[in-house]
Design an enzyme around this catalytic site. Structure first.
Site, short mmCIF file in Angstrom:
data_model
loop_
_atom_site.label_atom_id
_atom_site.label_comp_id
_atom_site.label_asym_id
_atom_site.label_seq_id
_atom_site.Cartn_x
_atom_site.Cartn_y
_atom_site.Cartn_z
N ARG A 1 -5.23 -12.10 34.72
CA ARG A 1 -3.88 -11.76 35.20
C ARG A 1 -2.90 -11.48 34.06
NH1 ARG A 1 -3.30 -13.35 40.57
NH2 ARG A 1 -1.05 -13.20 40.31
N HIS B 1 -6.26 26.85 35.24
CA HIS B 1 -4.80 26.98 35.29
C HIS B 1 -4.11 26.18 34.18
CE1 HIS B 1 -5.09 29.17 39.03
NE2 HIS B 1 -5.93 28.25 39.46
N LYS C 1 -11.11 4.93 34.20
CA LYS C 1 -11.96 3.89 33.60
C LYS C 1 -12.04 4.08 32.09
CE LYS C 1 -11.92 1.68 36.09
NZ LYS C 1 -11.44 1.63 37.43
N GLU D 1 -8.55 3.26 30.34
CA GLU D 1 -8.05 1.89 30.36
C GLU D 1 -8.88 0.93 29.51
OE1 GLU D 1 -7.64 -0.10 34.17
OE2 GLU D 1 -9.46 0.79 34.91
N CYS E 1 0.47 -12.62 35.08
CA CYS E 1 0.65 -14.01 34.67
C CYS E 1 -0.16 -14.91 35.61
CB CYS E 1 2.09 -14.48 34.70
SG CYS E 1 3.18 -13.51 33.64
N GLU F 1 -11.12 8.76 38.87
CA GLU F 1 -11.51 7.37 38.65
C GLU F 1 -12.31 7.25 37.34
OE1 GLU F 1 -10.55 4.66 39.64
OE2 GLU F 1 -12.15 3.23 39.28
N ASN G 1 5.87 -16.69 37.18
CA ASN G 1 5.24 -15.38 37.30
C ASN G 1 6.19 -14.52 38.11
OD1 ASN G 1 3.55 -13.18 37.75
ND2 ASN G 1 2.39 -14.23 39.36
N GLY G 2 6.57 -13.36 37.58
CA GLY G 2 7.49 -12.49 38.32
C GLY G 2 8.64 -12.06 37.43
N TRP H 1 1.58 -12.21 30.93
CA TRP H 1 1.64 -10.75 30.75
C TRP H 1 3.12 -10.45 30.61
CZ3 TRP H 1 3.87 -6.47 33.10
CH2 TRP H 1 3.33 -5.23 32.74
N LYS I 1 -4.74 -7.68 35.67
CA LYS I 1 -5.51 -7.38 36.87
C LYS I 1 -4.63 -7.20 38.10
CE LYS I 1 -9.44 -7.03 39.08
NZ LYS I 1 -10.09 -5.71 38.92
C1 AGP Z 1 -8.08 -0.33 37.96
O1 AGP Z 1 -9.12 -0.26 37.07
C2 AGP Z 1 -6.82 -0.78 37.44
N1 AGP Z 1 -6.91 -1.90 36.63
C3 AGP Z 1 -5.60 -0.65 38.33
O2 AGP Z 1 -5.35 0.71 38.39
C4 AGP Z 1 -5.63 -1.23 39.77
O3 AGP Z 1 -6.53 -0.52 40.55
C5 AGP Z 1 -4.20 -1.16 40.36
O4 AGP Z 1 -3.35 -1.95 39.58
C6 AGP Z 1 -4.15 -1.58 41.80
O5 AGP Z 1 -4.52 -2.90 41.97
P1 AGP Z 1 -4.84 -3.48 43.40
O6 AGP Z 1 -6.03 -2.76 43.91
O7 AGP Z 1 -5.12 -4.93 43.16
O8 AGP Z 1 -3.64 -3.26 44.25
#
Ligand code: AGP
Length: 612
Positions: free
Chosen positions: A27, A508, A489, A492, A2, A485, A100-101, A74, A607
């Protein structure tokens, strides 16, 4: 999660708030809303969808006024729709709130308010807070600020809130606990944001609100007190955000811009820290804690998502060069077990945003146990940066794309610098090797520049596999986190199911998935695991699997076996391994674009994950 914007001053609030919300959309972006006071009355406009949908829906309506608040959401409580969008107005119309929260005891509070005649228009916890403030305000003659303060004493959970009171439209009341709020100070005008990006063109003077603080902001001034009534003297800081950083700068998406920024962001992260002329690495933020680092019995790295992957690279680097045992933990798991931590441990929290709730909670736990807690953050002044004993900033610049790219390579750069600095100080690395490792570190930006030139080739591969339903990513050693990673990517932003595995683990279980449709992306550069990864590729090919291999330039052996290869410059040692993530970022980006996905704002994500 948010985004919050507020404005009070002499300018028209609407464009400031709408533009600010657009910058904070990373956000959260399932609905948006704005409340404005036009000198006579307060209007609240809310809309399911993006900030642009809100903008379209208010076209032609009254958007006058020099005081207002806005929110981009969000969803946590209640599905994304118009009525659950913020701002929320209390039942008698006295208070309007953006939040927010999560108010954890909202159900209890809701029940109690219901018995006192309150009814609710939305399913949110935030509306309950607006009503609670109003209920307290109407009980006895008190100021709206006091009502907010008293209400917050009854609240459990996390909040960043900005409140307007329709009886007193001369002020905004802001408060925070675990959700960030920054106040920008102009000339007889004030801005509020979840971060400073909404108002960087107006002021660089900011005050970061701390936990359990309440700010009362009028055109005449800013007063801050603690929730327990202690007066707080605001500490004004200068914020350093370049306006260009928050624009796309000619790229079609922030994610693509941020991928291309990596040579620069890594250079910035190393600038002044890696002194190649004298073979020295100095991390100013760690000088005071060097003795604790060098004598650490163990390093525990905590983080989430991509930052956790960077932590896994860190494990490899610290164990290889600093010879300190490392454990890498998901912050969300770490905080809920009963981990054994003591004063000889060093805990390193990695976070791009510096606001991730689980990582923050893990830090608090580690501090309680007496560990030395360090932070690797990108956002200056963020909660994690402030909560930790010491740390190192990744100077990656503002990262707006929800999928983290340049923050990851900057985090690994910092971890590599730390590992080498400690390793050298402990005499684990010989002078000649140290020289070579520093050369490798310094060559990363140029190597990434070179990889970026393969974008068209990567796009062609993306075209072939854009309709896949699954993908497998394999890597060994320090390339295993790169595989994880790469898979993250892809899932997501393209919504293709993808998994990252250590290549040798394939036999395995995951080997059962291999068929002639699923691409298997293998990071297979020439290093000490090379022969083994060649075997793994053969195992995939023997089962008619499709192999896309990231290989060292000129490697004809794998080129002859794989269906597609992406060449990267030679990497001498683990320090440069991070460059192999760049083609995987591009591959995910192009696949997602070809599938018509919104890469900068993928569904269901945000984010900055400021809720548990
Ligand atoms: C990464 O592409 C993601 N959107 C997510 O996993 C992110 O890395 C994670 O939420 C941690 O965020 P931060 O690095 O701001 O703590």
């Amino acid at each position: 999660m948010c985004g919050i914007v507020g404005y009070i001053g002499g300018q028209s609030a609407y464009p400031i708030i709408i533009n600010g919300l657009k910058r904070l959309e990373y956000r959260g972006y399932d609905s948006a809303g704005i409340a404005l006071y036009n000198g006579k009355s307060t209007s609240v406009y809310k809309k399911y969808g993006k900030v642009s949908d809100l903008e379209n829906s208010v076209a032609g309506l009254d958007t006058n006024g020099c005081l207002g608040i806005g929110h981009t959401r969000w969803a946590t409580h209640g599905e994304p729709n118009d009525k659950n969008a913020h701002p929320h107005m209390s039942m008698h119309g006295k208070f309007v709130i953006v939040h927010n929260g999560i108010i954890e005891n909202y159900n209890n509070l809701k029940k109690r308010l219901t018995t006192r005649g309150y009814t609710f228009k939305s399913e949110t916890d935030s509306e309950v807070l607006a009503d609670l403030i109003e209920y307290i305000y109407e009980l006895s003659p008190i100021s709206p600020d006091d009502a907010v303060q008293l209400a917050l004493r009854k609240v459990q959970g996390a909040y960043g809130i900005v409140v307007m009171c329709t009886d007193h439209p001369d002020r905004l009341i802001a408060a925070r606990k675990s959700s960030p709020l920054v106040i920008g100070i102009g000339d007889k005008e004030y801005f509020i944001g979840s971060d400073a990006s909404p108002f960087v063109e107006y002021t660089d003077q900011v005050v970061y609100l701390d936990n359990d603080q309440i700010a009362v902001i009028s055109r005449e001034g800013l007063n801050i007190k603690s929730i327990n009534n202690a007066v707080v003297t605001p500490e004004i800081k200068k914020v350093d955000i370049d306006f260009d950083e928050i624009e796309k700068g000619g790229f079609s998406h922030f994610m693509l811009k941020e991928i291309y920024e990596q040579p620069r962001s890594i250079t910035d992260t190393m600038r002044g820290r890696v002194l190649s002329e004298v073979d020295k690495i100095t991390l100013g933020g760690l000088i005071d804690v060097m003795p604790r680092l060098m004598n650490a019995r163990r390093i525990i790295i905590v983080g989430c998502g991509t930052s956790w992957h960077a932590g896994l690279m860190g494990e490899y680097l610290f164990e290889e060069y600093a010879r300190i045992p490392v454990e890498v933990e998901y912050a969300s798991e770490f905080r809920y077990r009963n981990p054994i931590i003591n004063q000889e441990d060093v805990v390193i929290a990695i976070s791009q945003s510096g606001e991730t709730a689980d990582t923050l909670a893990a830090i608090q736990l580690a501090k309680k146990c007496g560990a030395c807690v360090l932070g690797i953050c990108n956002v200056v002044g963020s909660s994690i940066a402030r909560e930790t004993d010491a740390g190192v900033y990744t100077h990656a610049g503002v990262e707006i794309g929800v999928a983290s790219t340049k923050a990851f390579t900057a985090q690994v750069s910092v971890l590599a610098m730390m590992a080498l600095m400690i390793g050298r100080a402990k005499y684990n690395i010989k002078s000649a090797d140290y020289h070579q490792l520093i050369r490798e570190l310094m060559s990363i930006p140029e190597k990434i520049e070179h990889i970026l030139k393969s974008a068209d080739h990567i796009k062609e591969i993306a075209e072939k596999y854009k309709d896949s339903s699954n993908a497998l990513y394999l890597g060994r050693g320090c390339y295993y986190p790169v595989a994880l990673e790469g898979a993250l990517k892809l899932k997501e932003i393209s919504y293709i199911h993808a998994e990252g595995y250590p290549a040798a683990e394939m036999k395995h279980g995951p080997i059962a998935l291999i068929d002639d449709k699923m691409p298997v992306i293998v990071i297979a550069t020439k290093d000490k695991g090379y022969e083994k990864i060649v075997n793994n590729i053969q195992e995939v090919k023997a089962r008619k699997g499709i192999v896309i291999a990231v290989i060292t330039e000129g490697d004809t052996t794998i080129a002859a076996m794989a269906d597609h290869v992406i060449e990267v410059p030679a990497v001498e040692n683990a320090v440069g391994a991070m460059i192999t993530v760049v083609p995987l970022q591009l591959l995910s980006y192009y696949i997602a674009i070809m599938r018509g996905c919104n890469v900068d704002q993928p569904r269901n994500l945000a984010k900055s994950v400021t809720v548990e």
